[in-house]
Scaffold this active site. Structure first.
Site, mmCIF file in Angstrom:
data_model
loop_
_atom_site.group_PDB
_atom_site.id
_atom_site.type_symbol
_atom_site.label_atom_id
_atom_site.label_comp_id
_atom_site.label_asym_id
_atom_site.label_seq_id
_atom_site.Cartn_x
_atom_site.Cartn_y
_atom_site.Cartn_z
ATOM 1 N N THR A 70 0.717 -0.876 -0.285
ATOM 2 C CA THR A 70 0.264 0.079 -0.235
ATOM 3 C C THR A 70 0.782 1.438 0.427
ATOM 4 O O THR A 70 0.417 2.235 -0.939
ATOM 5 C CB THR A 70 -1.130 -0.128 1.144
ATOM 6 O OG1 THR A 70 -1.740 -0.849 1.074
ATOM 7 C CG2 THR A 70 -1.487 1.425 1.111
ATOM 8 N N SER A 194 3.819 -6.196 -3.020
ATOM 9 C CA SER A 194 3.740 -6.725 -1.373
ATOM 10 C C SER A 194 4.426 -8.343 -1.530
ATOM 11 O O SER A 194 3.552 -9.045 -1.814
ATOM 12 C CB SER A 194 2.190 -5.918 -1.099
ATOM 13 O OG SER A 194 1.776 -6.825 -0.071
ATOM 14 N N HIS A 196 4.253 -9.930 1.078
ATOM 15 C CA HIS A 196 3.031 -11.634 1.235
ATOM 16 C C HIS A 196 1.819 -12.188 0.411
ATOM 17 O O HIS A 196 1.396 -12.883 0.625
ATOM 18 C CB HIS A 196 2.331 -11.115 2.467
ATOM 19 C CG HIS A 196 0.673 -9.664 2.183
ATOM 20 N ND1 HIS A 196 -0.554 -9.903 2.351
ATOM 21 C CD2 HIS A 196 1.087 -8.363 2.076
ATOM 22 C CE1 HIS A 196 -1.396 -9.229 1.933
ATOM 23 N NE2 HIS A 196 -0.833 -8.103 2.198
ATOM 24 N N CYS A 322 -22.037 -7.547 2.458
ATOM 25 C CA CYS A 322 -22.744 -7.660 3.491
ATOM 26 C C CYS A 322 -21.288 -8.539 4.375
ATOM 27 O O CYS A 322 -21.794 -8.606 5.696
ATOM 28 C CB CYS A 322 -23.991 -8.845 3.571
ATOM 29 S SG CYS A 322 -24.024 -9.917 2.442
#
Length: 477
Positions: A70, A194, A196, A322
């Site tokens: 990020t 990234s 990971h 949801c």
């Protein structure tokens, strides 16, 4: 318990674990110091940079390590835009970028810049021609992911990179999802990734700025990582990240494993619609990551579905509203115009057993059926009409005499309930009649049109209502 969420984070690679433990003893000192321990740390850091650069396909002095993917994106976007202020302040990105790109774009806009979104087709893919048409003289930067994190669709990065180079506009590629499977092709200018995602430890990102790309680091800087990522480097984690990426590149079995996972994903893509009624498999069927498949189930509460799959022993992810904290469906699914309710993302890690995929396919139909039953949906997701329940695959029976228009009040009820109520009453109006669904759930704006596409009904449109919105559907069949 099968872990099917490698797109979120991959299990730690064995090589990463070994390298992490070893470098904890050797790489703890400050690499900026000249004494013995510092020099040892500097050697480890430089070696890791060379290793990572070789795997990415860039020069070592073009690559810096960041505390996360990020941050790599944020610093890459900010630095590239700042360097081209005299050209313009327009950022162009696709509508399906990772949220970190969208957040960087919002910050740029708040600071007085402008941005434009490129639409995608129903598979989530950008048309290179659309991007070429959107390149204006004041475009300072283009951001395009190499592959989507939610549906696996690969973007035409190589073609886009060529178009950007012809126009003199830098291209930043978010390669978080694709880098584990190989280098990103094309003449891109900046790249972020990234660790990971490929089995390295969390807390390590990569930012590559190719030579010749104008770049002005933003925010407080120091002497570390060429001034592009300030702060003390986490050498053990960086070494582990580079070692695991090199292991993937050097392993002759990586390509074979990608092919094997692609076959397993093909099995899921083919079998799920055959086993579960009313399912939409989303994402490009050809231009896609080898290990990822996403599908959405009509008349299903995504959060309940994920909980039930977890109870059955499967860890999967979802883009349903949801299952998030925002109450809004995934921006990726929304941009694609596909169903969001009952959304399931399966992303297989290296070494996934074929038997685990087969068991998932055995368990899924029963789980979906049980969730639908709890929500009051008939088995096989048949539509309820005044004349009774239609069997799966049969056309709903037409009411002998019914109103030409119906209104369904679903205010205060979250999806998939508004869609379920729509499905229950559509057979009560004659062909050509309409059903108006009142809903204040944001997901209805996406899922009702998607339902119409799946059920071959006509979505007339949306109009304002006293509360929420009124969604109008015309019966065609």
């Amino acid at each position: 318990m099968p872990y099917f969420d490698a797109a979120s984070t991959a299990p730690l690679h064995p090589v990463a674990r070994e390298a992490l433990l070893a470098s904890l003893d050797e790489g703890w000192a400050d690499p900026a110091r000249l004494y013995r321990e510092g020099r040892r740390g500097r050697l480890l850091l430089d070696a890791a940079r060379e290793t990572a650069a070789e795997a990415v396909g860039c020069r070592p002095d073009e690559l810096v390590f960041t505390p996360s993917g990020t941050q790599a994106v944020h610093r890459g976007v900010a630095g590239a835009l700042a360097a081209r202020r005299r050209v313009g302040r327009r950022l162009l990105h696709s509508a399906v970028e990772h949220s970190c790109v969208l957040h960087a774009a919002q910050a740029h806009e708040a600071a007085g810049g402008t941005r434009a979104e490129l639409a995608v087709d129903r598979t989530g893919r950008v048309a290179a021609g659309d991007l070429a048409a959107a390149l204006t003289p004041d475009t300072a930067l283009v951001a395009l992911q190499s592959a989507n994190h939610e549906v696996g669709t690969e973007q035409p990065v190589e073609e886009v990179a060529g178009l950007c180079r012809e126009s003199g506009v830098p291209l930043l590629v978010d390669a978080a999802q694709s880098l584990p499977w190989g280098p990103v092709p094309g003449a891109w200018s900046l790249l972020a990734a990234s660790a990971h995602k490929w089995g390295g430890p969390p807390g390590v990102g990569l930012l590559v700025v190719r030579k010749g790309t104008r770049f002005v680091p933003q925010g407080p800087a120091d002497e570390r990582e060429s001034g592009r990522s300030p702060g003390f480097e986490n050498i053990p984690a960086i070494v582990a990240a580079a070692a695991s990426l090199r292991a993937l590149r050097a392993d002759p079995g990586t390509a074979a494993e990608a092919a094997r996972l692609r076959q397993l994903v093909n099995r899921i893509r083919t079998r799920v619609p055959a086993l579960v009624p009313e399912v939409e498999v989303v994402g490009d069927p050809v231009h896609r990551l080898p290990h990822l498949v996403t599908f959405s189930c009509l008349y299903v509460d995504g959060e309940t579905l994920l909980h039930e799959l977890d109870r059955a022993g499967f860890s999967v992810s979802s883009g349903s509203s949801c299952t998030s904290s925002t109450l809004e469906p995934s921006h990726v699914l929304r941009a694609m115009g596909v169903l969001s309710e009952g959304n399931v993302r399966v992303s297989l890690p290296y070494g996934t057993k074929e038997a685990d995929v087969d068991r998932f396919l055995e368990v899924l139909p029963g789980v979906v059926r049980s969730v639908r039953e709890r929500l009051g949906v008939p088995s096989a997701a048949a539509e309820v009409t005044e004349a009774g329940v239609a069997e799966a695959g049969e056309a709903p029976q037409t009411a002998a005499a019914g109103p030409a228009d119906l209104v369904v009040d679903s205010l205060g009820r979250r999806c998939p309930v508004p869609v379920i109520e729509l499905a229950k009453v559509i057979g009560r109006v004659p062909v050509g009649g309409t059903v108006t669904v009142l809903s204040d759930d944001e997901a209805a704006r996406q899922d009702i049109p998607a339902w119409c596409t799946m059920r071959e009904q006509e979505y007339v449109g949306e109009r304002a209502a006293e509360r929420g919105a009124a969604y109008v559907v015309r019966r065609r069949v």
